[in-house]
Design a protein around this motif. Structure first.
Motif, PDB file in Angstrom:
ATOM      1  N   GLY A 281     -57.032  -6.995 -16.975  1.00 14.78           N
ATOM      2  CA  GLY A 281     -58.173  -6.411 -16.262  1.00 14.78           C
ATOM      3  C   GLY A 281     -59.501  -6.859 -16.818  1.00 14.78           C
ATOM      4  O   GLY A 281     -60.550  -6.537 -16.259  1.00 14.78           O
ATOM      5  N   GLY A 282     -59.468  -7.626 -17.937  1.00 12.49           N
ATOM      6  CA  GLY A 282     -60.709  -8.081 -18.553  1.00 12.49           C
ATOM      7  C   GLY A 282     -60.557  -9.491 -19.083  1.00 12.49           C
ATOM      8  O   GLY A 282     -59.887 -10.330 -18.481  1.00 12.49           O
ATOM      9  N   ILE A 283     -61.185  -9.751 -20.228  1.00  8.78           N
ATOM     10  CA  ILE A 283     -61.181 -11.091 -20.827  1.00  8.78           C
ATOM     11  C   ILE A 283     -60.405 -11.070 -22.143  1.00  8.78           C
ATOM     12  O   ILE A 283     -60.577 -10.171 -22.953  1.00  8.78           O
ATOM     13  CB  ILE A 283     -62.623 -11.570 -21.090  1.00  8.78           C
ATOM     14  N   LEU A 284     -59.532 -12.068 -22.318  1.00  9.77           N
ATOM     15  CA  LEU A 284     -58.877 -12.310 -23.601  1.00  9.77           C
ATOM     16  C   LEU A 284     -59.635 -13.446 -24.272  1.00  9.77           C
ATOM     17  O   LEU A 284     -59.605 -14.592 -23.803  1.00  9.77           O
ATOM     18  CB  LEU A 284     -57.406 -12.691 -23.405  1.00  9.77           C
TER      19      LEU A 284
ATOM     20  N   MET B 113     -50.625 -19.248 -21.890  1.00 11.39           N
ATOM     21  CA  MET B 113     -50.688 -20.144 -20.728  1.00 11.39           C
ATOM     22  C   MET B 113     -49.838 -19.628 -19.572  1.00 11.39           C
ATOM     23  O   MET B 113     -50.176 -19.809 -18.406  1.00 11.39           O
ATOM     24  CB  MET B 113     -50.212 -21.547 -21.131  1.00 11.39           C
ATOM     25  N   SER B 114     -48.737 -18.937 -19.901  1.00  7.10           N
ATOM     26  CA  SER B 114     -47.809 -18.484 -18.864  1.00  7.10           C
ATOM     27  C   SER B 114     -48.382 -17.383 -17.979  1.00  7.10           C
ATOM     28  O   SER B 114     -47.894 -17.157 -16.878  1.00  7.10           O
ATOM     29  CB  SER B 114     -46.496 -17.998 -19.502  1.00  7.10           C
ATOM     30  N   VAL B 115     -49.433 -16.676 -18.468  1.00  5.82           N
ATOM     31  CA  VAL B 115     -49.983 -15.574 -17.666  1.00  5.82           C
ATOM     32  C   VAL B 115     -51.324 -15.941 -17.026  1.00  5.82           C
ATOM     33  O   VAL B 115     -51.912 -15.132 -16.315  1.00  5.82           O
ATOM     34  CB  VAL B 115     -50.174 -14.302 -18.527  1.00  5.82           C
ATOM     35  N   MET B 116     -51.804 -17.165 -17.259  1.00  5.39           N
ATOM     36  CA  MET B 116     -53.139 -17.522 -16.775  1.00  5.39           C
ATOM     37  C   MET B 116     -53.201 -17.698 -15.262  1.00  5.39           C
ATOM     38  O   MET B 116     -54.278 -17.687 -14.676  1.00  5.39           O
ATOM     39  CB  MET B 116     -53.637 -18.775 -17.494  1.00  5.39           C
ATOM     40  N   ASP B 117     -52.047 -17.862 -14.618  1.00 11.37           N
ATOM     41  CA  ASP B 117     -52.018 -17.964 -13.155  1.00 11.37           C
ATOM     42  C   ASP B 117     -51.734 -16.622 -12.487  1.00 11.37           C
ATOM     43  O   ASP B 117     -51.659 -16.540 -11.256  1.00 11.37           O
ATOM     44  CB  ASP B 117     -50.955 -18.984 -12.716  1.00 11.37           C
ATOM     45  N   SER B 118     -51.594 -15.567 -13.284  1.00 13.63           N
ATOM     46  CA  SER B 118     -51.204 -14.266 -12.720  1.00 13.63           C
ATOM     47  C   SER B 118     -52.363 -13.535 -12.050  1.00 13.63           C
ATOM     48  O   SER B 118     -52.161 -12.624 -11.256  1.00 13.63           O
ATOM     49  CB  SER B 118     -50.631 -13.373 -13.831  1.00 13.63           C
ATOM     50  N   GLY B 119     -53.606 -13.904 -12.399  1.00 12.98           N
ATOM     51  CA  GLY B 119     -54.760 -13.224 -11.836  1.00 12.98           C
ATOM     52  C   GLY B 119     -55.071 -11.899 -12.506  1.00 12.98           C
ATOM     53  O   GLY B 119     -55.896 -11.131 -12.003  1.00 12.98           O
ATOM     54  N   LYS B 120     -54.417 -11.627 -13.642  1.00 13.70           N
ATOM     55  CA  LYS B 120     -54.607 -10.334 -14.305  1.00 13.70           C
ATOM     56  C   LYS B 120     -55.599 -10.382 -15.462  1.00 13.70           C
ATOM     57  O   LYS B 120     -56.069  -9.343 -15.916  1.00 13.70           O
ATOM     58  CB  LYS B 120     -53.253  -9.821 -14.823  1.00 13.70           C
ATOM     59  N   VAL B 121     -55.896 -11.566 -15.953  1.00 14.86           N
ATOM     60  CA  VAL B 121     -56.749 -11.666 -17.137  1.00 14.86           C
ATOM     61  C   VAL B 121     -57.470 -13.009 -17.121  1.00 14.86           C
ATOM     62  O   VAL B 121     -56.943 -14.014 -16.634  1.00 14.86           O
ATOM     63  CB  VAL B 121     -55.911 -11.506 -18.427  1.00 14.86           C
ATOM     64  N   VAL B 122     -58.716 -13.025 -17.601  1.00 18.51           N
ATOM     65  CA  VAL B 122     -59.453 -14.265 -17.822  1.00 18.51           C
ATOM     66  C   VAL B 122     -59.309 -14.631 -19.293  1.00 18.51           C
ATOM     67  O   VAL B 122     -59.513 -13.785 -20.161  1.00 18.51           O
ATOM     68  CB  VAL B 122     -60.946 -14.106 -17.461  1.00 18.51           C
ATOM     69  N   VAL B 123     -58.969 -15.886 -19.572  1.00 19.06           N
ATOM     70  CA  VAL B 123     -58.773 -16.336 -20.951  1.00 19.06           C
ATOM     71  C   VAL B 123     -59.898 -17.297 -21.329  1.00 19.06           C
ATOM     72  O   VAL B 123     -60.221 -18.221 -20.574  1.00 19.06           O
ATOM     73  CB  VAL B 123     -57.412 -17.036 -21.129  1.00 19.06           C
ATOM     74  N   ILE B 124     -60.495 -17.045 -22.481  1.00 20.89           N
ATOM     75  CA  ILE B 124     -61.508 -17.949 -23.039  1.00 20.89           C
ATOM     76  C   ILE B 124     -61.024 -18.410 -24.409  1.00 20.89           C
ATOM     77  O   ILE B 124     -60.781 -17.586 -25.299  1.00 20.89           O
ATOM     78  CB  ILE B 124     -62.880 -17.260 -23.174  1.00 20.89           C
ATOM     79  N   PHE B 125     -60.859 -19.731 -24.562  1.00 19.35           N
ATOM     80  CA  PHE B 125     -60.503 -20.312 -25.863  1.00 19.35           C
ATOM     81  C   PHE B 125     -61.798 -20.771 -26.535  1.00 19.35           C
ATOM     82  O   PHE B 125     -62.616 -21.460 -25.914  1.00 19.35           O
ATOM     83  CB  PHE B 125     -59.568 -21.502 -25.685  1.00 19.35           C
TER      84      PHE B 125
ATOM     85  N   THR C  59     -61.259  -8.466 -25.072  1.00 24.43           N
ATOM     86  CA  THR C  59     -60.326  -8.294 -26.191  1.00 24.43           C
ATOM     87  C   THR C  59     -60.378  -9.547 -27.054  1.00 24.43           C
ATOM     88  O   THR C  59     -59.966 -10.628 -26.628  1.00 24.43           O
ATOM     89  CB  THR C  59     -58.895  -8.056 -25.670  1.00 24.43           C
ATOM     90  N   GLU C  60     -60.920  -9.405 -28.266  1.00 22.20           N
ATOM     91  CA  GLU C  60     -61.099 -10.545 -29.167  1.00 22.20           C
ATOM     92  C   GLU C  60     -59.899 -10.668 -30.100  1.00 22.20           C
ATOM     93  O   GLU C  60     -59.529  -9.708 -30.778  1.00 22.20           O
ATOM     94  CB  GLU C  60     -62.385 -10.373 -29.969  1.00 22.20           C
ATOM     95  N   VAL C  61     -59.286 -11.853 -30.106  1.00 25.12           N
ATOM     96  CA  VAL C  61     -58.104 -12.073 -30.953  1.00 25.12           C
ATOM     97  C   VAL C  61     -58.239 -13.385 -31.711  1.00 25.12           C
ATOM     98  O   VAL C  61     -58.972 -14.289 -31.303  1.00 25.12           O
ATOM     99  CB  VAL C  61     -56.803 -12.097 -30.114  1.00 25.12           C
ATOM    100  N   GLN C  62     -57.509 -13.462 -32.837  1.00 27.23           N
ATOM    101  CA  GLN C  62     -57.389 -14.694 -33.602  1.00 27.23           C
ATOM    102  C   GLN C  62     -55.911 -14.952 -33.849  1.00 27.23           C
ATOM    103  O   GLN C  62     -55.045 -14.182 -33.395  1.00 27.23           O
ATOM    104  CB  GLN C  62     -58.160 -14.575 -34.913  1.00 27.23           C
ATOM    105  N   ARG C  63     -55.624 -15.993 -34.556  1.00 26.46           N
ATOM    106  CA  ARG C  63     -54.231 -16.377 -34.802  1.00 26.46           C
ATOM    107  C   ARG C  63     -53.418 -15.211 -35.378  1.00 26.46           C
ATOM    108  O   ARG C  63     -52.292 -14.947 -34.930  1.00 26.46           O
ATOM    109  CB  ARG C  63     -54.194 -17.575 -35.761  1.00 26.46           C
ATOM    110  N   THR C  64     -53.990 -14.502 -36.359  1.00 27.36           N
ATOM    111  CA  THR C  64     -53.225 -13.435 -37.012  1.00 27.36           C
ATOM    112  C   THR C  64     -52.876 -12.293 -36.054  1.00 27.36           C
ATOM    113  O   THR C  64     -51.919 -11.555 -36.300  1.00 27.36           O
ATOM    114  CB  THR C  64     -54.035 -12.855 -38.189  1.00 27.36           C
ATOM    115  N   ASP C  65     -53.631 -12.136 -34.956  1.00 26.82           N
ATOM    116  CA  ASP C  65     -53.333 -11.086 -33.971  1.00 26.82           C
ATOM    117  C   ASP C  65     -52.192 -11.496 -33.045  1.00 26.82           C
ATOM    118  O   ASP C  65     -51.623 -10.638 -32.359  1.00 26.82           O
ATOM    119  CB  ASP C  65     -54.572 -10.789 -33.117  1.00 26.82           C
TER     120      ASP C  65
END
Length: 492
Positions: A320-323, A351-363, A292-298
């Motif tokens: 379930g995937g990558i943000l 940041m608050s959901v990055m320890d949940s194990g539900k999603v991988v975040v790439i900045f 899921t690709e997002v930018q500031r406006t999203d």
């Protein structure tokens, strides 16, 4: 299982075929079936006590196959299984206790009858009303009769030793109550070891296929050697973990690898994120391969109270995937405006959901501005454990990308079906790009230079061809001249 109770069956003294099956009278069984084929799956009506307290009676409801299998009359079992008629024997028919014919063979130690049933497709993991499989009952029989043959037969057909009955007991749990039964213990130990080795071999073959798939994906990435090495490390490690678990080894689960991709536009950050999504899904780390690709406006709202819900919706979409947060530095402005900026709120939500194990975040973003994001939250470097730098492409790497892009065009692409002239080697195109572009152009565009260059080249091909050209090869071949013209158009 639906059993047929028609009038013909009731009037034919159905207990007689059950008596024949029980006593081993194969001639009697055959005669009864020839007289009345509907008796094949007919349940007997012998009463049985199901509650001593209330002295409740019900019909046992066993078919001829139940009786013949439970008494070990193999020839009758074969006769019933191979009966040539409009009606076929019901392998999984259940009596009043939920026992199938295989249960009956197992509880009475009739190993040959059990083998015949299994060869005809009987379900080795069938459960009766109290949740026991044939292997549970076989263990009970072997413990009481000191004969392991029925257990051995079921294990040869890969009966699961770990299935639990309604009391939460596995066949091995019942065996543990009789530690003196060395033969049974040895039998189970050999089976479990053989099962582990078989699973390890299957995992190894799957692992090779998955690594091959990964390598094919990585061949489409030009440069990025450090990143590709890390991807190979992850893939191999996670696949080895699968094999370790298949062997019954207990290991800790890996934490989701949150990352930062740092570099200029066009260096392949989004493409790598998509490959990474497929990789993490392939090895079982993520349940999906979506990115899921997002930018500031999203993520950021315009008013108080809008940013939180807006960001949470995107996070939920990415579960379930990558943000993939592109141009993440835009969440933290260079200078604070008079009014409150809500970008930091969006970052804190992520940041608050990055320890949940539900999603991988790439900045992702430019290296220098991304320092603002890294320093804006003290927990950033604790959660984001991998930083990858995407260098600008050299002219040679851009030439390699051009070759790969033209080779792997989708059918709906403007360039699908077109090819390069043999003289358009990587070296020739590299020299062309080096001469036809400035260093600043290459740095600003990187891989983004290739698509418009190829489109311009095709337009030049169309311009120089005559309508009377019928040579298929010539109609589809982009030459060095076309690329040079396309590059000139791009630079203008």
């Amino acid at each position: 299982m639906t059993l047929r109770h028609d009038k013909r069956a009731r009037s034919a003294n159905p207990t007689s075929i059950h008596d024949c099956a029980k006593s081993g009278d194969i001639v009697g069984v055959r005669n009864k079936l020839q007289e009345n084929p509907s008796l094949l799956n007919y349940p007997n009506d012998t009463p049985v006590i199901v509650s001593f307290r209330l002295f409740a009676l019900t019909q046992l409801a066993q078919t001829p196959l139940h009786f013949s299998a439970g008494c070990g009359h193999v020839e009758i079992v074969k006769l019933l299984l191979d009966w040539q008629g409009t009606e076929k024997v019901e392998l999984e028919a259940k009596n009043v206790f939920g026992d199938t014919p295989l249960h009956m063979a197992a509880k009475n130690g009739c190993s040959i009858a059990a083998k015949v049933l299994l060869d005809h497709g009987a379900f080795v993991e069938a459960k009766c009303d109290i949740g026991m499989t044939p292997l549970h009952l076989a263990v009970w029989h072997s413990l009481s009769e000191e004969n392991c043959l029925i257990v051995k037969t079921l294990l040869e057909y890969n009966a699961d030793c770990s299935v639990k009955d309604n009391d939460g007991m596995t066949p091995l749990d019942y065996l543990s109550k009789a530690p003196e039964s060395k033969k049974l213990w040895e039998l189970f130990h050999c089976h479990i070891e053989a099962q582990r080795m078989r699973r390890a071999k299957e995992e190894y073959n799957e692992m090779k296929e998955k690594m091959t798939e990964l390598e094919e994906a990585l061949t489409n990435l030009v440069g990025l050697y450090e990143l590709k090495l890390q991807l190979r490390k992850w893939a191999k490690g996670m696949l080895l973990d699968e094999m370790r678990r298949a062997l019954g080894l207990k290991i800790a689960a890996r934490k989701l690898p949150h990352m930062a991709f740092l570099g200029n536009p066009g260096t392949g950050k989004t493409m790598v994120a998509r490959i990474l999504g497929r990789l993490l899904h392939m090895v079982g780390i993520l349940p999906t391969d979506k990115v899921t690709e997002v930018q500031r406006t999203d993520l950021v709202g315009e008013f108080v109270g809008h940013t939180g819900p807006k960001t949470r919706r995107k996070i939920k979409e990415a579960e379930g995937g990558i943000l993939f947060v592109d141009e993440a530095y835009r969440l933290i402005p260079m200078q604070k405006a008079d009014d409150k900026d809500y970008g930091l709120e969006a970052l804190e939500e992520i940041m608050s959901v990055m320890d949940s194990g539900k999603v991988v975040v790439i900045f992702a973003g430019y290296s220098e501005p991304m320092k603002r994001v890294i320093s804006s939250n003290e927990g950033f470097c604790r959660r984001v454990t991998k930083f990858f730098f995407f260098s600008d492409f050299s002219s040679e790497e851009l030439a390699q990308i051009l070759h790969l892009k033209l080779k792997y065009q989708e059918e709906d692409s403007l360039l699908y079906g077109f090819k390069l002239h043999p003289l358009c080697t990587v070296d020739a195109i590299s020299n062309l790009i080096e001469r036809g572009t400035t260093e600043k152009q290459r740095k600003d565009m990187n891989g983004g230079l290739i698509d418009p260059l190829l489109v311009n080249a095709r337009e030049n091909l169309d311009l120089r061809l005559d309508f009377d050209c019928t040579d298929a090869d010539e109609l589809l071949t982009i030459t060095h001249e076309d690329l040079e013209a396309g590059l000139w158009s791009l630079s203008q």
